[in-house]
Design a protein around this motif. Structure first.
Motif, PDB file in Angstrom:
ATOM      1  N   ARG A   2      32.769 -23.708 -15.157  1.00 49.23           N
ATOM      2  CA  ARG A   2      31.552 -23.537 -15.938  1.00 49.23           C
ATOM      3  C   ARG A   2      31.750 -22.484 -17.017  1.00 49.23           C
ATOM      4  N   ARG A   3      32.495 -21.456 -16.699  1.00 52.41           N
ATOM      5  CA  ARG A   3      32.741 -20.392 -17.670  1.00 52.41           C
ATOM      6  C   ARG A   3      33.519 -20.939 -18.875  1.00 52.41           C
ATOM      7  N   ALA A   4      34.501 -21.798 -18.639  1.00 51.42           N
ATOM      8  CA  ALA A   4      35.292 -22.381 -19.727  1.00 51.42           C
ATOM      9  C   ALA A   4      34.422 -23.278 -20.609  1.00 51.42           C
ATOM     10  N   LEU A   5      33.546 -24.087 -19.987  1.00 48.51           N
ATOM     11  CA  LEU A   5      32.647 -24.948 -20.759  1.00 48.51           C
ATOM     12  C   LEU A   5      31.662 -24.115 -21.583  1.00 48.51           C
ATOM     13  N   ARG A   6      31.180 -23.019 -20.996  1.00 49.61           N
ATOM     14  CA  ARG A   6      30.252 -22.158 -21.717  1.00 49.61           C
ATOM     15  C   ARG A   6      30.936 -21.531 -22.932  1.00 49.61           C
ATOM     16  N   TYR A   7      32.154 -21.062 -22.763  1.00 49.63           N
ATOM     17  CA  TYR A   7      32.893 -20.491 -23.889  1.00 49.63           C
ATOM     18  C   TYR A   7      33.172 -21.556 -24.961  1.00 49.63           C
ATOM     19  N   ALA A   8      33.515 -22.756 -24.548  1.00 48.45           N
ATOM     20  CA  ALA A   8      33.774 -23.841 -25.498  1.00 48.45           C
ATOM     21  C   ALA A   8      32.498 -24.195 -26.266  1.00 48.45           C
TER      22      ALA A   8
END
Length: 155
Positions: A2-8
């Motif tokens: 989820r953190r990677a998707l949020r950053y993207a």
């Protein structure tokens, strides 16, 4: 994950905002530099066939004044005739085109196609083009006002 998707998502949003801000800042400069320097005006086109009467443009003649119509002499200074504009006649395979060239630009006098050819006239501020066409082939006759000249193109 989820953190990677949020950053993207944040990166994509920031990139979209940056591109939008850049575009709105640059588009005025680009429009002024590349688009506004050319005046594009709509033009009208006319077509006549060789079997029809030739295309001639004439200026209306002034109506006689009432004193002349009654046969009375008119007092006052006499005017010398206006200087004639040079007539440029261009003869090509498809017919004949005549222009007048003067300080105010060029004017189409007549476009006379030969049998089997069609004349198409296009004009805009600064130029007149007459195409004498038969099938896919023809001749374009141009009159360019600011250069006081005519030119022909075969195609």
């Amino acid at each position: 994950m989820r953190r990677a998707l949020r950053y993207a998502a944040i990166w994509c949003g920031a990139t979209a905002v940056a591109v939008s801000v850049s575009w709105f800042g640059v588009r005025g400069v680009l429009r002024d530099e590349f688009v506004d320097d050319v005046d594009v005006e709509p033009f009208t086109a006319q077509t006549i066939a060789a079997d029809e009467a030739p295309l001639t443009l004439t200026s209306p003649s002034p109506s006689p004044s009432p004193s002349r119509a009654q046969g009375k002499p008119v007092k006052g200074p006499t005017k010398s005739p206006a200087p004639r504009k040079p007539l440029k006649v261009v003869k090509v395979k498809g017919g004949e085109v005549a222009f007048t060239l003067g300080p105010e630009g060029c004017r189409l006098v007549s476009a006379t196609p030969v049998s089997g050819y069609t004349a198409k006239v296009a004009r805009a501020t600064g130029w007149i083009r007459v195409d004498l066409v038969k099938g896919e082939h023809g001749t374009g006759v141009f009159c360019i006002s600011h250069e006081q000249r005519t030119d022909t193109w075969e195609y």
